[in-house]
Design a protein around this motif. Structure first.
Motif, PDB file in Angstrom:
ATOM      1  N   GLY A   8       0.671  -1.244  -0.039  1.00  0.00           N
ATOM      2  CA  GLY A   8      -0.071  -0.185   0.024  1.00  0.00           C
ATOM      3  C   GLY A   8       0.762   1.090  -0.028  1.00  0.00           C
ATOM      4  O   GLY A   8       0.201   2.504  -0.252  1.00  0.00           O
ATOM      5  N   THR A   9       2.209   1.258   0.234  1.00  0.00           N
ATOM      6  CA  THR A   9       2.883   2.242   0.030  1.00  0.00           C
ATOM      7  C   THR A   9       2.926   2.918  -1.277  1.00  0.00           C
ATOM      8  O   THR A   9       3.253   2.202  -2.337  1.00  0.00           O
ATOM      9  CB  THR A   9       4.577   2.081   0.433  1.00  0.00           C
ATOM     10  OG1 THR A   9       4.372   1.384   1.786  1.00  0.00           O
ATOM     11  CG2 THR A   9       5.469   3.246   0.571  1.00  0.00           C
ATOM     12  N   GLN A  10       3.079   4.155  -1.428  1.00  0.00           N
ATOM     13  CA  GLN A  10       3.197   4.880  -2.682  1.00  0.00           C
ATOM     14  C   GLN A  10       4.627   5.032  -2.818  1.00  0.00           C
ATOM     15  O   GLN A  10       5.151   5.657  -1.903  1.00  0.00           O
ATOM     16  CB  GLN A  10       2.364   6.104  -2.625  1.00  0.00           C
ATOM     17  CG  GLN A  10       0.992   6.039  -2.898  1.00  0.00           C
ATOM     18  CD  GLN A  10       0.175   7.249  -3.092  1.00  0.00           C
ATOM     19  OE1 GLN A  10       0.641   8.263  -2.197  1.00  0.00           O
ATOM     20  NE2 GLN A  10      -1.046   7.259  -3.861  1.00  0.00           N
ATOM     21  N   VAL A  11       5.409   4.529  -3.737  1.00  0.00           N
ATOM     22  CA  VAL A  11       6.772   4.950  -4.051  1.00  0.00           C
ATOM     23  C   VAL A  11       7.201   5.319  -5.295  1.00  0.00           C
ATOM     24  O   VAL A  11       6.373   5.171  -6.209  1.00  0.00           O
ATOM     25  CB  VAL A  11       7.526   3.651  -3.597  1.00  0.00           C
ATOM     26  CG1 VAL A  11       7.108   2.614  -4.609  1.00  0.00           C
ATOM     27  CG2 VAL A  11       9.029   3.649  -3.326  1.00  0.00           C
ATOM     28  N   PHE A  12       8.267   6.275  -5.354  1.00  0.00           N
ATOM     29  CA  PHE A  12       8.733   6.752  -6.642  1.00  0.00           C
ATOM     30  C   PHE A  12      10.407   6.298  -6.454  1.00  0.00           C
ATOM     31  O   PHE A  12      10.799   6.759  -5.529  1.00  0.00           O
ATOM     32  CB  PHE A  12       8.590   8.232  -6.648  1.00  0.00           C
ATOM     33  CG  PHE A  12       9.215   8.817  -7.854  1.00  0.00           C
ATOM     34  CD1 PHE A  12       8.687   8.903  -9.140  1.00  0.00           C
ATOM     35  CD2 PHE A  12      10.581   9.314  -7.751  1.00  0.00           C
ATOM     36  CE1 PHE A  12       9.047   9.634  -9.878  1.00  0.00           C
ATOM     37  CE2 PHE A  12      10.950   9.865  -8.886  1.00  0.00           C
ATOM     38  CZ  PHE A  12      10.309  10.077 -10.104  1.00  0.00           C
ATOM     39  N   PHE A  13      10.785   5.668  -7.492  1.00  0.00           N
ATOM     40  CA  PHE A  13      12.371   5.396  -7.722  1.00  0.00           C
ATOM     41  C   PHE A  13      12.778   6.255  -8.579  1.00  0.00           C
ATOM     42  O   PHE A  13      12.181   6.497  -9.905  1.00  0.00           O
ATOM     43  CB  PHE A  13      12.479   3.855  -8.042  1.00  0.00           C
ATOM     44  CG  PHE A  13      12.080   2.831  -6.976  1.00  0.00           C
ATOM     45  CD1 PHE A  13      12.676   2.936  -5.778  1.00  0.00           C
ATOM     46  CD2 PHE A  13      10.968   2.165  -7.059  1.00  0.00           C
ATOM     47  CE1 PHE A  13      12.363   2.091  -4.663  1.00  0.00           C
ATOM     48  CE2 PHE A  13      10.729   1.089  -6.265  1.00  0.00           C
ATOM     49  CZ  PHE A  13      11.170   0.859  -4.986  1.00  0.00           C
ATOM     50  N   GLY A  14      13.953   7.061  -8.383  1.00  0.00           N
ATOM     51  CA  GLY A  14      14.516   8.072  -9.290  1.00  0.00           C
ATOM     52  C   GLY A  14      14.412   7.491 -10.824  1.00  0.00           C
ATOM     53  O   GLY A  14      14.824   6.303 -11.178  1.00  0.00           O
ATOM     54  N   LEU A  15      14.050   8.290 -11.532  1.00  0.00           N
ATOM     55  CA  LEU A  15      14.118   8.008 -13.053  1.00  0.00           C
ATOM     56  C   LEU A  15      12.960   6.945 -13.464  1.00  0.00           C
ATOM     57  O   LEU A  15      13.017   6.468 -14.736  1.00  0.00           O
ATOM     58  CB  LEU A  15      15.474   7.368 -13.595  1.00  0.00           C
ATOM     59  CG  LEU A  15      16.662   8.437 -12.915  1.00  0.00           C
ATOM     60  CD1 LEU A  15      17.941   7.756 -13.677  1.00  0.00           C
ATOM     61  CD2 LEU A  15      16.597   9.878 -13.603  1.00  0.00           C
ATOM     62  N   SER A  16      12.074   6.359 -12.562  1.00  0.00           N
ATOM     63  CA  SER A  16      11.118   5.782 -13.036  1.00  0.00           C
ATOM     64  C   SER A  16       9.980   6.264 -13.718  1.00  0.00           C
ATOM     65  O   SER A  16       9.246   5.596 -14.471  1.00  0.00           O
ATOM     66  CB  SER A  16      10.527   4.866 -11.776  1.00  0.00           C
ATOM     67  OG  SER A  16       9.826   5.679 -10.950  1.00  0.00           O
ATOM     68  N   GLY A  17       9.745   7.704 -13.571  1.00  0.00           N
ATOM     69  CA  GLY A  17       8.993   8.271 -14.267  1.00  0.00           C
ATOM     70  C   GLY A  17       7.497   8.552 -13.312  1.00  0.00           C
ATOM     71  O   GLY A  17       6.986   9.333 -13.759  1.00  0.00           O
ATOM     72  N   GLU A  18       6.978   7.660 -12.563  1.00  0.00           N
ATOM     73  CA  GLU A  18       5.732   7.683 -11.988  1.00  0.00           C
ATOM     74  C   GLU A  18       5.930   7.241 -10.557  1.00  0.00           C
ATOM     75  O   GLU A  18       6.584   6.258 -10.391  1.00  0.00           O
ATOM     76  CB  GLU A  18       4.644   7.164 -12.689  1.00  0.00           C
ATOM     77  CG  GLU A  18       4.785   5.631 -13.112  1.00  0.00           C
ATOM     78  CD  GLU A  18       3.823   5.167 -14.143  1.00  0.00           C
ATOM     79  OE1 GLU A  18       2.927   4.373 -13.675  1.00  0.00           O
ATOM     80  OE2 GLU A  18       3.576   5.801 -15.017  1.00  0.00           O
TER      81      GLU A  18
END
Length: 85
Positions: A8-18
């Motif tokens: 359920g965590t919202q996560v953004f990995f650098g350069l992944s775009g979204e």
């Protein structure tokens, strides 16, 4: 370095775009010696990593214990009182 992320965590990995919402808990591993910045984006609540992990592990893919918990599961637990001397 490895990090555990709850289902359920919202996560953004650098350069992944979204930003993505995890459907199951995972452990993410970064190359040893990597220096990274991890922060929470206040408007979205997403956990943002400035780098893409070297590997993302789901439960059962490795010998590590990856608990199947969501933030709601943790919030529902009764805290254990600690005595302070």
């Amino acid at each position: 370095m490895s990090y555990y992320l709850l289902a359920g965590t919202q996560v953004f990995f650098g350069l992944s775009g979204e930003t993505q919402t995890l459907t199951e808990p995972v452990a993410v591993k970064f190359v040893d010696g990597t220096q990274s910045i991890i922060r929470t984006n206040p408007p979205t609540g997403a956990v943002e990593f400035d780098l893409v992990p070297a590997k993302v592990f789901k439960a059962g893919e490795i010998s590590w214990m990856i608990p199947n918990l969501s933030q709601a599961d943790i919030n529902a637990q009764t805290p254990t009182p600690q005595l302070i001397d």
